[in-house]
Write an enzyme that holds these catalytic residues in place. Structure first.
Site, PDB file in Angstrom:
ATOM      1  N   MET A   1       0.847  -1.195   0.000  1.00 24.12           N
ATOM      2  CA  MET A   1       0.000   0.000   0.000  1.00 24.12           C
ATOM      3  C   MET A   1       0.882   1.244   0.000  1.00 24.12           C
ATOM      4  SD  MET A   1      -2.909  -1.073   2.796  1.00 24.12           S
ATOM      5  CE  MET A   1      -1.719  -1.578   4.045  1.00 24.12           C
TER       6      MET A   1
ATOM      7  N   GLY B   1       1.349   4.316   4.708  1.00 19.34           N
ATOM      8  CA  GLY B   1       2.200   3.472   3.871  1.00 19.34           C
ATOM      9  C   GLY B   1       2.609   2.180   4.534  1.00 19.34           C
ATOM     10  N   SER B   2       2.309   1.045   3.920  1.00 15.74           N
ATOM     11  CA  SER B   2       2.547  -0.214   4.611  1.00 15.74           C
ATOM     12  C   SER B   2       2.306  -1.403   3.682  1.00 15.74           C
ATOM     13  CB  SER B   2       1.624  -0.296   5.832  1.00 15.74           C
ATOM     14  OG  SER B   2       0.322   0.129   5.482  1.00 15.74           O
ATOM     15  N   ARG B   3       2.055  -2.583   4.284  1.00 18.42           N
ATOM     16  CA  ARG B   3       1.892  -3.798   3.502  1.00 18.42           C
ATOM     17  C   ARG B   3       1.070  -4.821   4.278  1.00 18.42           C
ATOM     18  NH1 ARG B   3       7.332  -7.061   1.973  1.00 18.42           N
ATOM     19  NH2 ARG B   3       6.585  -9.184   2.307  1.00 18.42           N
TER      20      ARG B   3
END
Length: 239
Positions: free
Chosen positions: A108, A196-198
């Site tokens: 993301m 912001g990440s995953r």
């Protein structure tokens, strides 16, 4: 004619104005307050602040999604891009052993919606948070080294599916909305990661992903995999 124009106007508004998750209220307020100060200093700085405030609002948007309804459907838990598909060992803190499972990672960016949704109807049997580093979430080592929150979901047939929220280079806060023992619906909101990440999804053994590297995913809508493809019957509801 007026009613038709009104309908068009409302459609345009719905396109650009999305509901915002309550987690974003204080951040938008902070950005707006800073923007007012920037206008007092210099107008061009103020307009930059306006742009950042609008971005912050869109970051915390929580749009309705059409949740596919069908036996065995596993939907994407996050908006973003499929960055990795590989065999990997699930996080050790879940205590599920050392056998490798198929892992699908969805990256993301700061422009994606960051509300995370449950991949499939299940029960949350264990949730384990682990502090860590903040490498770029698109990197492979982010799965092992970054701050994360792991969820072990039990399916109705007894199999397990694992979802891991991973903080990224900018992300500094993983926010869960659920607790252990809770029953979850497909597409239900279960958490959020700021800035912001995953998300990693570990599929049950024998289940293959139906997505490809680089594919754009929509949380709660894009079908990531199917448990029972021969029994599939697709409809959709909005939630």
């Amino acid at each position: 004619m007026r009613s038709s124009q009104g309908a068009i106007f409302m459609t345009m508004l719905e396109t650009f104005i999305k509901p915002m998750h309550r987690e974003g209220y204080k951040f938008v307020a902070i950005f707006a307050a800073i923007t007012l100060v920037l206008f007092l200093i210099w107008d061009p700085l103020g307009w930059i602040g306006v742009g950042l405030t609008v971005w912050c609002y869109y970051f915390f948007r929580d749009a309705k999604r059409a949740i596919p309804q069908g036996r065995g459907l596993i939907v994407s838990p996050a908006d973003g891009i499929v960055s990795l598909i590989e065999r990997a060992v699930p996080p050790p803190e879940l205590g599920v052993g050392h056998a490798e499972l198929t892992r699908v990672s969805v990256f993301m960016s700061v422009f994606n919606c960051h509300v995370n949704r449950t991949p499939i109807a299940s029960r949350l049997v264990k949730m384990a948070y682990r502090p860590g580093k903040f490498f770029n979430a698109a990197m492979d080592k982010a799965s092992t080294d970054n701050e994360r929150n792991s969820l072990l979901l039990e399916l109705p047939d007894g199999r397990h599916l694992i979802v891991v929220q991973i903080a990224g280079l900018v992300a500094r806060r993983i926010v869960p909305f659920v607790s252990e023992g809770q029953g979850l619906r497909t597409g239900e909101r279960f958490g959020l990661i700021r800035f912001g990440s995953r998300l990693d999804v570990y599929l049950p053994e024998g289940v293959e992903p139906l997505v490809a590297l680089g594919q754009t995913m929509i949380a709660g809508e894009t079908v990531l995999a199917e448990l029972d493809r021969d029994l599939l019957r697709r409809t959709a509801i909005s939630e």
